[in-house]
Design a protein around this motif. Structure first.
Motif, short mmCIF file in Angstrom:
data_model
loop_
_atom_site.label_atom_id
_atom_site.label_comp_id
_atom_site.label_asym_id
_atom_site.label_seq_id
_atom_site.Cartn_x
_atom_site.Cartn_y
_atom_site.Cartn_z
N MET A 150 -2.26 3.34 -12.26
CA MET A 150 -1.96 3.30 -10.74
C MET A 150 -3.45 2.99 -10.03
SD MET A 150 0.80 3.19 -9.12
CE MET A 150 2.56 3.98 -9.73
N GLN A 151 -4.66 3.55 -10.70
CA GLN A 151 -6.01 3.13 -10.11
C GLN A 151 -6.24 1.61 -10.46
OE1 GLN A 151 -8.98 5.25 -8.68
NE2 GLN A 151 -8.90 3.16 -8.11
N ASP A 152 -5.84 1.20 -11.66
CA ASP A 152 -6.02 -0.21 -11.88
C ASP A 152 -5.29 -1.09 -10.80
OD1 ASP A 152 -7.55 0.39 -14.26
OD2 ASP A 152 -5.50 0.38 -15.45
N LYS A 153 -4.07 -0.97 -10.51
CA LYS A 153 -3.34 -1.36 -9.38
C LYS A 153 -4.02 -1.46 -8.01
CE LYS A 153 0.73 -0.66 -12.16
NZ LYS A 153 2.20 -0.24 -12.25
N MET B 18 -5.17 11.08 -8.63
CA MET B 18 -6.25 11.64 -7.71
C MET B 18 -5.90 13.39 -7.68
SD MET B 18 -8.48 9.81 -6.23
CE MET B 18 -8.77 10.39 -4.52
N GLY B 19 -4.75 13.73 -8.21
CA GLY B 19 -4.39 15.28 -8.62
C GLY B 19 -4.30 15.94 -7.07
N LEU B 20 -3.64 15.55 -6.18
CA LEU B 20 -3.24 15.96 -4.84
C LEU B 20 -1.93 16.79 -4.68
CD1 LEU B 20 -4.83 13.65 -2.19
CD2 LEU B 20 -5.99 15.54 -3.37
N GLY B 21 -0.95 16.10 -5.73
CA GLY B 21 0.44 16.68 -5.55
C GLY B 21 1.09 16.17 -4.50
N LEU B 22 2.37 16.01 -4.36
CA LEU B 22 3.10 15.22 -3.49
C LEU B 22 3.38 15.95 -2.18
CD1 LEU B 22 6.37 14.19 -5.68
CD2 LEU B 22 4.81 12.75 -4.77
N PHE C 260 0.78 -1.22 0.12
CA PHE C 260 0.00 0.00 0.06
C PHE C 260 0.90 1.14 0.02
CE2 PHE C 260 -2.41 3.30 2.24
CZ PHE C 260 -3.27 3.51 1.38
N LEU C 261 1.75 1.26 0.83
CA LEU C 261 2.92 2.61 0.78
C LEU C 261 3.69 2.65 -0.48
CD1 LEU C 261 4.09 2.11 4.43
CD2 LEU C 261 2.62 3.59 3.66
N ILE C 262 3.84 1.61 -1.18
CA ILE C 262 4.43 1.58 -2.53
C ILE C 262 3.65 2.22 -3.32
CG2 ILE C 262 5.38 0.37 -4.41
CD1 ILE C 262 6.59 -1.75 -2.45
N TYR C 263 2.05 2.01 -3.55
CA TYR C 263 1.51 2.41 -4.64
C TYR C 263 0.66 3.81 -4.41
CZ TYR C 263 2.97 -1.65 -7.15
OH TYR C 263 3.63 -2.40 -7.97
N ALA C 264 0.20 3.69 -3.13
CA ALA C 264 -0.75 4.84 -2.64
C ALA C 264 -0.36 6.03 -2.87
CB ALA C 264 -1.47 4.70 -1.18
N PRO C 265 0.92 6.55 -2.37
CA PRO C 265 1.36 8.06 -2.55
C PRO C 265 1.44 8.53 -3.90
CG PRO C 265 2.67 6.96 -0.71
CD PRO C 265 1.91 5.83 -1.50
N PRO C 266 2.15 7.52 -4.90
CA PRO C 266 1.92 7.97 -6.20
C PRO C 266 0.52 8.25 -6.96
CG PRO C 266 2.97 5.89 -6.13
CD PRO C 266 2.73 6.44 -4.82
N LEU D 104 -13.26 2.72 0.49
CA LEU D 104 -12.99 4.07 0.23
C LEU D 104 -11.64 4.49 -0.08
CD1 LEU D 104 -14.55 5.08 3.65
CD2 LEU D 104 -15.62 5.44 1.52
N VAL D 105 -10.74 3.81 0.04
CA VAL D 105 -9.22 4.03 -0.34
C VAL D 105 -8.80 3.70 -1.43
CG1 VAL D 105 -6.81 3.85 0.63
CG2 VAL D 105 -8.39 4.42 2.29
N MET D 106 -9.05 2.54 -1.96
CA MET D 106 -8.64 1.81 -3.23
C MET D 106 -9.65 1.70 -4.24
SD MET D 106 -6.68 -1.32 -1.59
CE MET D 106 -5.04 -1.20 -0.83
#
Length: 288
Positions: free
Chosen positions: A182-185, A43-47, A31-37, A99-101
């Motif tokens: 990323m959404q697919d993953k 999701m358009g939030l920026g780093l 989750f920590l690998i794929y969620a941030p990017p 909600l998250v994925m």
């Protein structure tokens, strides 16, 4: 089934106890690998925003982890002290997973930092409820030093094996040759959690018991527990060592996708490279 303090668990019961690691490991490194990017780009939030959100979520863990330990110790059920909390965590985690994925199925989520933050906090409530109770349950299955080492080795083996299994999902998607987002993953890993969490928890809770709970004559207060921790230099060393082990792991997990995609330039091999890392883990468990 109630266990006595010297019960030696069979391999089948140890496998049953370790079963919840199969779904819950998703929310560790994968989750920590794929969620941030994913949150930063698609999701358009920026780093900067995503980094702040995850920082708040991890600070929330500083509160929720000891609180969950406090509640788990003091509110038993007819099953014992741990298993009912694990069962209660299942619906929370399933809702949080959606909600998250699966935000692409929920209107108004794109660019909504408050939605992501609240969803993550909700996710970590369920994650803490399950993991704290599960780890505590394992520590209480035996009072024998060697048997405890055996129990934790099985749990760690399950964790590492499950990480490789989870990463196979995005690895297969990356190797299809199609335009995989990323959404697919995230969706694929979400389905993995939704399909495996209820049966794996059922297997553990149904097949492995707990020791009979005996209410202590005196229950230490929070200040007394903190003082006992601070005065135990051996425990302090273990906590410091644990911090030093997990800090680089967290840094690696957070930056891995960005490094593979932008520095190495091999985005289609992200999961495969990470799988090779985790395959070595289960192979080393019997040695340690």
């Amino acid at each position: 089934m109630l266990l006595n303090k010297n019960t030696q668990l069979s391999n089948s019961k140890l496998a049953a106890y370790s079963a919840p690691a199969i779904p819950i490991t998703v929310f560790a490194v994968p989750f920590l690998i794929y969620a941030p990017p994913f949150f930063a780009s698609e999701m358009g939030l920026g780093l900067a925003t995503v980094g702040t959100i995850f920082m708040i979520a991890r600070f929330w863990d500083l509160i929720s982890d000891p609180l969950m330990g406090f509640l788990s110790d003091r509110i038993p059920s007819r099953w014992g002290r741990r298993r009912h909390w694990i069962v209660l965590s299942v619906p929370l985690l399933m809702i949080a997973t959606v909600l998250v994925m699966f935000p692409n199925y929920i209107p108004g989520t794109h660019g909504n930092s408050l939605y992501v933050l609240l969803s993550l906090l909700f996710l970590y409530v369920g994650y803490t409820m399950l993991t704290i109770s599960h780890i505590s349950w394992g520590a209480e299955l035996s009072e024998d030093y060697n048997e405890r080492s055996r129990i934790q080795a099985w749990r760690e083996f399950a964790n590492l094996t499950a990480m490789a299994m989870v990463l196979l999902v995005p690895a297969i998607l990356e190797q299809t040759g199609s335009a995989v987002t990323m959404q697919d993953k995230m969706n694929a890993m979400g389905w993995y959690v939704l399909c495996t969490l209820p049966p794996m928890v059922f297997i553990a809770v149904r097949n492995v018991g707990e020791k009979k709970y005996v209410k202590p004559a005196k229950v230490a207060g929070f200040k007394e527990e903190v003082r006992a921790f601070w005065e135990n230099r051996f425990l302090r060393r273990i906590v410091i060592a644990d911090l030093m082990i997990h800090l680089p792991t967290a840094i690696r997990g957070s930056l891995f996708v960005f490094y593979v995609q932008t520095v190495i330039g091999m985005p289609e091999w992200t999961a495969v490279i990470m799988i090779s890392y985790f395959v070595a883990g289960p192979l080393a468990v019997p040695i340690w």
